[in-house]
Write a protein that holds these residues in place. Structure first.
Motif, PDB file in Angstrom:
ATOM      1  N   ARG A   1      -9.388   0.344  -2.719  1.00 52.31           N
ATOM      2  CA  ARG A   1     -10.343   0.393  -2.064  1.00 52.31           C
ATOM      3  C   ARG A   1     -10.769   1.075  -1.225  1.00 52.31           C
ATOM      4  O   ARG A   1     -12.242   1.743  -1.524  1.00 52.31           O
ATOM      5  CB  ARG A   1     -11.182  -1.416  -1.356  1.00 52.31           C
ATOM      6  CG  ARG A   1     -10.606  -2.140  -2.206  1.00 52.31           C
ATOM      7  CD  ARG A   1     -11.607  -3.400  -1.541  1.00 52.31           C
ATOM      8  NE  ARG A   1     -10.770  -4.049  -0.429  1.00 52.31           N
ATOM      9  CZ  ARG A   1      -9.813  -4.958  -0.034  1.00 52.31           C
ATOM     10  NH1 ARG A   1      -8.905  -4.804  -0.707  1.00 52.31           N
ATOM     11  NH2 ARG A   1      -9.252  -5.242   1.379  1.00 52.31           N
ATOM     12  N   LEU A   2     -10.266   2.340  -0.546  1.00 54.51           N
ATOM     13  CA  LEU A   2     -11.041   3.039  -0.141  1.00 54.51           C
ATOM     14  C   LEU A   2     -10.569   4.530  -1.034  1.00 54.51           C
ATOM     15  O   LEU A   2     -11.871   5.025  -0.193  1.00 54.51           O
ATOM     16  CB  LEU A   2     -10.101   3.121   1.527  1.00 54.51           C
ATOM     17  CG  LEU A   2      -9.746   2.623   3.182  1.00 54.51           C
ATOM     18  CD1 LEU A   2      -8.628   2.549   3.230  1.00 54.51           C
ATOM     19  CD2 LEU A   2     -11.127   2.218   3.635  1.00 54.51           C
ATOM     20  N   GLY A   3     -10.007   4.392  -1.249  1.00 53.80           N
ATOM     21  CA  GLY A   3     -10.630   5.438  -2.822  1.00 53.80           C
ATOM     22  C   GLY A   3     -10.093   6.508  -2.108  1.00 53.80           C
ATOM     23  O   GLY A   3     -10.654   7.696  -2.476  1.00 53.80           O
ATOM     24  N   ARG A   4      -8.673   6.375  -0.939  1.00 49.33           N
ATOM     25  CA  ARG A   4      -8.531   8.633  -0.502  1.00 49.33           C
ATOM     26  C   ARG A   4      -7.058   8.946  -0.938  1.00 49.33           C
ATOM     27  O   ARG A   4      -6.813   9.803  -0.156  1.00 49.33           O
ATOM     28  CB  ARG A   4      -8.208   7.984   1.113  1.00 49.33           C
ATOM     29  CG  ARG A   4      -8.728   7.348   2.041  1.00 49.33           C
ATOM     30  CD  ARG A   4      -8.855   6.909   3.413  1.00 49.33           C
ATOM     31  NE  ARG A   4     -10.157   6.570   3.828  1.00 49.33           N
ATOM     32  CZ  ARG A   4      -9.537   6.259   5.119  1.00 49.33           C
ATOM     33  NH1 ARG A   4      -8.816   6.519   5.995  1.00 49.33           N
ATOM     34  NH2 ARG A   4     -11.406   6.007   5.955  1.00 49.33           N
ATOM     35  N   GLY A   5      -7.551   7.981  -2.846  1.00 56.36           N
ATOM     36  CA  GLY A   5      -6.021   9.436  -2.980  1.00 56.36           C
ATOM     37  C   GLY A   5      -4.633   8.487  -2.608  1.00 56.36           C
ATOM     38  O   GLY A   5      -3.989   9.171  -3.176  1.00 56.36           O
ATOM     39  N   TRP A   6      -4.400   7.141  -1.898  1.00 55.47           N
ATOM     40  CA  TRP A   6      -2.911   7.202  -1.862  1.00 55.47           C
ATOM     41  C   TRP A   6      -2.501   6.833  -2.517  1.00 55.47           C
ATOM     42  O   TRP A   6      -3.144   5.418  -3.239  1.00 55.47           O
ATOM     43  CB  TRP A   6      -3.837   5.688  -0.217  1.00 55.47           C
ATOM     44  CG  TRP A   6      -3.875   6.654   0.925  1.00 55.47           C
ATOM     45  CD1 TRP A   6      -3.423   7.531   1.791  1.00 55.47           C
ATOM     46  CD2 TRP A   6      -4.291   5.153   2.183  1.00 55.47           C
ATOM     47  NE1 TRP A   6      -4.175   7.517   3.025  1.00 55.47           N
ATOM     48  CE2 TRP A   6      -4.230   6.111   3.462  1.00 55.47           C
ATOM     49  CE3 TRP A   6      -3.885   3.993   2.502  1.00 55.47           C
ATOM     50  CZ2 TRP A   6      -4.747   5.990   4.563  1.00 55.47           C
ATOM     51  CZ3 TRP A   6      -4.876   3.546   3.986  1.00 55.47           C
ATOM     52  CH2 TRP A   6      -4.650   4.738   5.029  1.00 55.47           C
ATOM     53  N   LYS A   7      -0.934   6.464  -2.697  1.00 55.36           N
ATOM     54  CA  LYS A   7      -0.232   6.127  -3.611  1.00 55.36           C
ATOM     55  C   LYS A   7      -0.300   4.698  -3.202  1.00 55.36           C
ATOM     56  O   LYS A   7       0.114   4.131  -1.641  1.00 55.36           O
ATOM     57  CB  LYS A   7       1.223   7.137  -3.191  1.00 55.36           C
ATOM     58  CG  LYS A   7       0.480   8.381  -4.356  1.00 55.36           C
ATOM     59  CD  LYS A   7       1.432   9.201  -4.662  1.00 55.36           C
ATOM     60  CE  LYS A   7       1.120  10.176  -5.185  1.00 55.36           C
ATOM     61  NZ  LYS A   7       2.926  11.060  -5.664  1.00 55.36           N
ATOM     62  N   THR A   8       0.007   3.627  -4.388  1.00 55.16           N
ATOM     63  CA  THR A   8       0.823   2.545  -4.007  1.00 55.16           C
ATOM     64  C   THR A   8       1.567   1.925  -4.636  1.00 55.16           C
ATOM     65  O   THR A   8       1.962   0.762  -4.444  1.00 55.16           O
ATOM     66  CB  THR A   8      -0.669   1.566  -4.163  1.00 55.16           C
ATOM     67  OG1 THR A   8      -1.143   1.670  -5.406  1.00 55.16           O
ATOM     68  CG2 THR A   8      -2.055   1.663  -2.878  1.00 55.16           C
ATOM     69  N   SER A   9       1.991   2.644  -5.173  1.00 57.50           N
ATOM     70  CA  SER A   9       2.890   2.522  -6.028  1.00 57.50           C
ATOM     71  C   SER A   9       4.416   1.979  -4.562  1.00 57.50           C
ATOM     72  O   SER A   9       5.242   1.417  -5.063  1.00 57.50           O
ATOM     73  CB  SER A   9       3.912   3.605  -6.907  1.00 57.50           C
ATOM     74  OG  SER A   9       4.256   4.945  -5.670  1.00 57.50           O
TER      75      SER A   9
END
Length: 563
Positions: free
Chosen positions: A424-432
């Motif tokens: 949701r934040l859309g900061r380019g964090w990888k969630t894999s």
């Protein structure tokens, strides 16, 4: 008069009482003055509250033009504004911008409506006759004297109150708070609703909300009694009272009370048996709500970053102030849940609502789950929605119980909720990596396995570790007797090599939260080694807490085990 149904017990403890000789004066909650000066449109979100003595909440009668909801709202806002700037009520006059007063009254109110309302208030006389103190009873008191002040391009409303109103507000032997946004902001439509709300607000002070306890107050009126309280037509002559219209008002009044935050109102009409079904009584039930989170005191040392950094950033629509979680942990007694756990619980509820996939039956029926939760976020704000959700769980645990069952893979659910927050934040964090952890947690959630099994495994592993340490210590002594030791005893620190994907922020927010609130007799030194950082923590905890830590830390390790 008030009666309690035979099957229920009405708490008859008195409202908050202060000695007449004391100088204590209850404080307003939220500032009307700052709202008027800066952003009147924030009236609903700030939700200011102002104290009133019982004489101004019940037993009030009026002589003059029939007053509308708007008239009542304008009068209460003027009193509240005056009390905020002058608690001694000594000033000769007060003033407020007409534009701000108009906005407080409701989004669809015009300035001309306010001017007409003030004219009606000037023509109206009030009587305060319901008081335990003879010197606090008055009759024929003018509601307000008001005028317009034209200052450049700004129109101000000036006003003054008659001495009896100032005397009642100056000293309050007992009091209850009025929620001004529930009265105003266009939330009430029935002319008798303000009088009913003020009476119920007074009755709500007879009991304090307690977590997990019976938080209901039962108020039973005969039709004539209710008519007297709200000054309904026919209140002074039983033969002229239209009970059907009174009952119709009572049913519709529930809609006008929806915005009240202190309590939730329900209604029961009790009819006599036999022909005609005559109305015997009109019963209101007030279900008290948890106190406003802004009024929960909690000592926070903002210089201590790990203690202060609770929760986490989110999409602005769902962002919740960080101190709410500590306020919640102090208010809601959810066994085994500290402030960081409550934040994770909130994220689970958010993911459930946004995905449309309910985890329990409460998804469809509760006021702060599923679509209802999203609606509450949009209308009340994320902080209020989170508070309401936690209150529901405190009163009747549902999602909490679901996550307490290991077979439901609670760690996987929480990890997926955290991944959703980062997306949701859309900061380019990888969630894999988080998704990989969630899959591991689901795989490890063996059917039928219990916390007792985990505890048994933990104790067995601890015993084996202690035996190994003892053997190594004895071997070290043997080597010391033979020659210079060629090896050092094993370090007392437990070393955890973190997965390279775990950043410093991940460590500060997530890993530290796993043990920051631990307390117990078993002490360990924990050393964490990350890709570009390391940290050492000395932690004391109970065996049960260490068991949970060993289970949860596995998701952050490079190989899933401690070094």
């Amino acid at each position: 008069m008030l009666y309690s149904p035979p099957e229920k017990t009405l708490d008859v403890s008195p409202p908050v009482t202060i000695n007449m000789t004391q100088k204590f004066k209850p404080s307003p909650h939220g500032s009307l003055v700052r709202l008027a000066e800066h952003k009147p449109s924030e009236f609903s979100s700030v939700a200011p509250e102002s104290p009133r003595p019982p004489e101004m909440l019940s037993g009030v009668s009026c002589d003059g033009p029939a007053l509308s909801v708007l008239d009542s709202v304008v009068h209460e806002i003027l009193i509240s504004h005056a009390y905020e700037v002058d608690r001694e009520m000594q000033a000769d006059r007060y003033a407020i911008e007409l534009a701000a007063l108009t906005r407080f009254a409701g989004p669809n109110i015009r300035k001309d409506d306010i001017i007409k309302s003030l004219e009606k208030l000037r023509m109206t006389r009030m009587s305060f006759g319901d008081s335990a103190y003879p010197d606090r009873r008055y009759r024929g008191v003018q509601m307000v004297v008001s005028w317009e002040e034209l200052k450049n391009s700004t129109t101000m409303i000036g006003w003054m109150f008659a001495p009896p109103i100032k005397d009642l507000m100056r000293s309050m032997p007992s009091y209850a708070y009025l929620e001004l946004a529930a009265l105003g902001d266009g939330n009430m439509s029935l002319k008798h609703s303000p009088a009913l709300y003020k009476h119920l607000a007074l009755q709500s002070t007879r009991k304090r909300w307690q977590p997990g306890e019976d938080n209901e107050i039962y108020i039973r009126f005969s039709p004539q009694e209710l008519a007297e309280v709200i000054q309904f037509p026919g209140h002074d002559d039983a033969d002229k009272l239209n009970v059907g219209k009174l009952v119709d008002f009572a049913r519709k009044s529930l809609d006008d009370l929806v915005s009240v935050r202190r309590f939730k109102t329900s209604l029961d009409i009790v009819q006599e048996p036999g022909r005609g079904r005559r109305v015997n009584s009109i019963c209101y039930t007030l279900r008290l709500r948890a106190p406003d989170f802004r009024h929960v005191r909690v000592g926070i040392d903002y210089s201590k970053k790990p203690e202060f950094r609770q929760g986490g950033a989110d999409d602005p629509r769902f962002a919740v102030r960080s101190d709410l979680w500590q306020r919640a942990s102090r208010t809601f007694k959810l066994t085994g849940h500290i402030s960081s756990d409550l934040f994770k619980l909130w994220l689970v509820a958010l993911k459930e609502a946004l995905s449309g996939k309910g985890l329990t039956s409460g998804y469809e029926s509760r006021s702060y789950r599923g679509d209802a939760l999203l609606a509450a976020v949009d209308t009340q704000g994320a902080a209020w929605a989170a508070w309401g959700f936690l209150e529901e769980e405190c009163d009747d645990p549902d999602l909490v119980e679901h996550l307490a069952d290991r077979s439901n893979a609670p760690l996987a659910i929480k990890t997926e909720a955290e991944a959703a927050r980062r997306q949701r934040l859309g900061r380019g964090w990888k969630t894999s990596t988080l998704e990989k952890r969630a899959k591991t947690f689901r795989k490890n959630a063996e059917p039928g396995r219990t916390d007792a099994d985990d505890m048994a495994d933990y104790l067995a592993a601890r015993e084996l570790r202690e035996q190994s340490e003892l053997i190594e210590a004895e071997m070290a002594k043997v080597w010391a007797d033979i020659e210079e030791p060629v090896q050092q005893p094993k370090s007392v620190a437990n070393v955890y090599r973190l997965d390279p994907s775990v950043s410093q922020d991940d460590f500060d927010i997530e890993v530290v939260s796993l043990f920051c609130d631990f307390a117990g007799s078993e002490q360990r030194i924990l050393r964490f080694e990350g890709a570009h950082f390391s940290g050492v923590h000395k932690v004391s905890a109970t065996p049960s807490q260490w068991m949970g830590f060993e289970r949860e830390i596995a998701a952050y390790l490079a190989e899933g085990v401690a070094a």
